[in-house]
Write an enzyme that holds these catalytic residues in place. Structure first.
Site, PDB file in Angstrom:
ATOM      1  N   THR A 299       0.636  -1.253  -0.184  1.00  0.00           N
ATOM      2  CA  THR A 299      -0.019  -0.118   0.097  1.00  0.00           C
ATOM      3  C   THR A 299       0.882   1.067  -0.163  1.00  0.00           C
ATOM      4  OG1 THR A 299      -1.958  -1.222   1.008  1.00  0.00           O
ATOM      5  CG2 THR A 299      -1.830   1.378   1.277  1.00  0.00           C
ATOM      6  N   HIS A 416      -9.370  -5.901   3.055  1.00  0.00           N
ATOM      7  CA  HIS A 416      -8.030  -6.311   3.581  1.00  0.00           C
ATOM      8  C   HIS A 416      -7.969  -7.605   3.823  1.00  0.00           C
ATOM      9  CE1 HIS A 416      -3.735  -6.256   5.080  1.00  0.00           C
ATOM     10  NE2 HIS A 416      -3.524  -4.782   4.316  1.00  0.00           N
ATOM     11  N   ASP A 477      -4.625  -0.633  -4.989  1.00  0.00           N
ATOM     12  CA  ASP A 477      -3.338  -0.513  -4.705  1.00  0.00           C
ATOM     13  C   ASP A 477      -2.464  -1.550  -5.013  1.00  0.00           C
ATOM     14  OD1 ASP A 477      -4.753  -1.926  -2.666  1.00  0.00           O
ATOM     15  OD2 ASP A 477      -3.554  -1.093  -1.005  1.00  0.00           O
TER      16      ASP A 477
END
Length: 719
Positions: A299, A416, A477
């Site tokens: 990230t 995530h 990302d």
């Protein structure tokens, strides 16, 4: 305490108690679960014993007691200094911070008096007590020298304990010291003395590379940047000039999720219906072949590329290793010269990836981290921060006070890894995939939640009136499913696990990149190949800013001269419309056929691409590790003055600006005559959005409830 070893252990115990007090009262270490709590519980002991135990090697009593107390005092000063500093900066004192004495004095100078708390007496009370006991001889001086072998045994024991501590820390967070996730991760796992050593090594490594560099090293970089520049497409140049810019960071989101439908229970479930609608909208410039170019920094690497137009590091995180010290000319700073205010909204701790320091070097006016949002607990968050819908709603009270035009970045976290623990309550409902890998199974559900959160935010932008005067950039990302798990994912993608190849892994590095421009009717899906390194120059040209003035190594994706060579962070890995090189193998991009024996023409083409890709990395690394921007005079931006930035009390700072500007304030709050827009944000849960999926469950529960009620009545009657 009347023996030397007993005295050492007493000081160690006092140091441990003070550290536990600091961990509990002053620091926010984001401890999750028993394992992390255990690490924090034990980590003061190994190095505390090692350091204080050094006094045992001294024979003379005065020297022994003097050194033991001195080392204990130094440990105390380091602990207490960090406690005071943390109250102001929400971070720990690094070697870099100490070298920049003005930064330390900001936290520990005159202003420090206002940072003391009544409970600080806990840190200090033992000193007069120990002094009194020594004075009254309640602690008798032990004149017997400590056995050298026993002294060595204490040193060996403490070293073994630290090794065990480090081993356990690596289990909790692999690559803890090499990837540099966060300062508080190191403190939580290894303690403050270890953090000092870790910080010192980081500073040494960074300064070693920096000291080698000179202004002469900038010349080949400037030549490369000039020759590599892709001039803007006149059809798009400046079409977003003066508009607000929203960046929405789609955590761990891969391109294959777009338009994907999950088969479950005999039905098809559209995973990301709202993002799909944006992807196909006439108001969106959507890119189908954009690849993530991150490495260990993940990230943070993505953020580095999007903000600076330069790659992250080959090892570790640029934001951690250099983000607080290097001269940088990032997007927020560039746009500030155009009158833009800037802010980041993120529901995690501000020190993660060293954001609270790196963002200052990038020129962000505000950083709203977890400390600004709803207090986190097991019902609204998980390991990486506050759930997205809550964070987005909480952000409105800060967003509406920003002066326009602004540049605002939202970093989502709910999609995530591990993809199963971040959804709770009414948000649970989207079906899980059915593979043998639980990580893959939950990935689609959390992606659906993210999609719903983004839709709620767009709805807010439209209702509040911000939408029409903004552009919204959405980007993934990095990968969400790692290469090692991809064979288990293959059947869901219509692929064969047995024939899964490096080519397939390379193609799954695609991430979404969409630029939504309200009012535009010529939006389309663009097939150009590119990477995250190209996003900043693309934005600059959309904003009417010439990117040739800056040291950036990407190219405008809308330019007709864009070369379409996408460099992966690993050497010799790349993808172009014709060739893909990944993990030591080369393929034709269109078909996936492996090239095992290239002819001379193909070999020559591949060599030229490899050279171009490796040169791009080489030039970026030269800028990043050599801090070459400190020598750059190709524009009049100047350098960021980090002393002007503080991320404490940001709402008060915004309100102060509104008051000073009066009728000239351009904040949304001022434009709406001091009427808040918080209530305009509405984010229904999955269950509320899809009640039909729960009707049978509700009926079953109701029937079961009636049955239980009848049974209960019968039981009562029989009694």
């Amino acid at each position: 305490m009347s023996t030397r070893l007993g005295f050492v252990l007493t000081l160690l115990c006092l140091y441990w108690l003070k550290t536990m007090w600091a961990y509990t009262v002053d620091f926010n270490l984001d401890i999750q679960g028993f394992y992390q709590a255990f690490l924090a519980f034990i980590n003061p002991i190994p190095l505390g014993l090692l350091l204080i135990g050094l006094a045992l090697y001294l024979k003379r009593s005065k020297l022994f007691y003097g050194l033991a107390i001195l080392i204990y005092t130094i440990l105390f000063i380091w602990l207490f200094s960090n406690a005071i500093y943390y109250r102001e900066f929400s971070d720990f004192v690094t070697v870099n911070t100490m070298m920049a004495s003005s930064s330390v004095s900001a936290g520990l100078g005159e202003a420090a008096l206002g940072l003391f708390r009544p409970w600080d007496v806990i840190y200090l009370i033992d000193f007069p007590v120990l002094g009194y006991l020594l004075y009254k001889k309640a602690i008798r001086i032990d004149n017997r020298p400590f056995n050298k072998r026993a002294s060595f045994a204490i040193t060996a024991l403490s070293s073994m304990l630290f090794s065990a501590n480090l081993f356990l820390a690596e289990i909790d967070r692999p690559q803890l010291l090499t990837r540099g996730f966060s300062n508080y991760y190191v403190v939580r796992a290894l303690g403050l003395p270890a953090f000092l050593g870790y910080s010192g090594n980081q500073t040494y490594q960074a300064n070693k590379e920096r000291s080698k560099a000179s202004a002469d090293d900038l010349k080949p970089v400037e030549t490369y940047v000039k020759s590599h520049y892709a001039e803007p497409n006149p059809d798009y140049y400046g079409i977003a000039k003066g508009k607000n810019v929203f960046y929405i960071h789609l955590e761990s989101f891969q391109q294959f999720l777009i338009d994907y439908k999950l088969q479950a229970d005999g039905k098809e479930y559209e995973v990301t219906p709202f993002l799909n609608s944006l992807y196909h909208s006439n108001s969106t410039l959507a890119f189908a072949n954009i690849f993530n170019q991150v490495k260990a920094g993940k990230t943070s690497d993505a953020e580095t590329m999007l903000e600076t137009g330069l790659f992250g590091l080959n090892q570790g995180s640029f934001m951690v290793n250099y983000g607080g010290t290097n001269t940088q000319q990032a997007a927020p700073f560039i746009l500030s010269k155009q009158g833009y205010t800037s802010a980041v909204f993120h529901g995690n701790a501000g020190s993660f990836w060293n954001r609270n320091t790196a963002y200052k070097q990038w020129g962000y006016n505000y950083f709203f981290d977890a400390s600004y949002f709803t207090k986190q607990d097991e019902t609204n968050s998980f390991q990486y921060g506050l759930n997205d819908k809550i964070m987005l709603k909480d952000s409105i009270k800060y967003l509406e006070h920003m002066q326009q035009p602004f540049y605002a970045k939202y970093i989502t976290v709910s999609n995530h890894y591990p993809y199963t623990t971040s959804l709770i309550g009414d948000e649970v409902g989207f079906p899980l995939a059915k593979t043998k890998d639980e990580t893959i199974n939950g990935y689609f559900a959390t992606a659906n939640y993210l999609d719903s959160a983004v839709k709620a935010f767009f709805d807010y932008l439209k209702t509040s009136g911000l939408y029409e005067n903004s552009i919204i950039v959405l980007y993934g990302d990095h990968y969400g499913i790692s290469n090692s798990r991809n064979p288990d994912l293959a059947p869901l993608l219509g692929k064969n696990s047995e024939t899964w190849s490096s080519y397939d892994n390379a193609m799954l590095q695609r991430i979404p990149y969409m630029v939504v421009i309200p009012g535009m009717t010529s939006g389309k899906i663009i097939q150009t190949f590119g990477g995250q390194i190209d996003i900043l120059p693309t934005l600059e040209h959309l904003m009417g800013i010439d990117s040739s003035k800056f040291l950036q190594v990407g190219q405008d994706l809308l330019s007709k001269k864009h070369q379409q060579i996408t460099t992966f962070r690993s050497t010799n890995n790349f993808v172009t419309p014709k060739y893909t090189s990944y993990s030591g193998r080369t393929y034709y991009t269109e078909t996936g056929q492996e090239i095992t024996n290239p002819d001379p023409t193909t070999q020559s083409e591949l060599e030229a691409i490899r050279n171009a890709a490796n040169t791009q990395l080489k030039m970026s690394d030269a800028i990043q590790t050599g801090d070459l921007l400190r020598f750059y005079t190709g524009n009049d931006l100047g350098k960021v003055d980090i002393k002007k930035y503080s991320y404490n009390h940001s709402l008060k700072a915004e309100e102060k600006i509104e008051k000073e500007k009066g009728d000239k304030s351009t904040s949304l709050y001022s434009q709406r005559k001091d009427e808040s827009t918080i209530d305009l944000f509405n984010a229904p849960s999955y269950r509320a959005l899809h009640p039909e999926q729960f009707e049978s469950t509700s009926s079953s529960e109701s029937s079961q409830s009636s049955s239980d009620s009848s049974a209960s009545s019968s039981s009562s009657s029989s009694k």
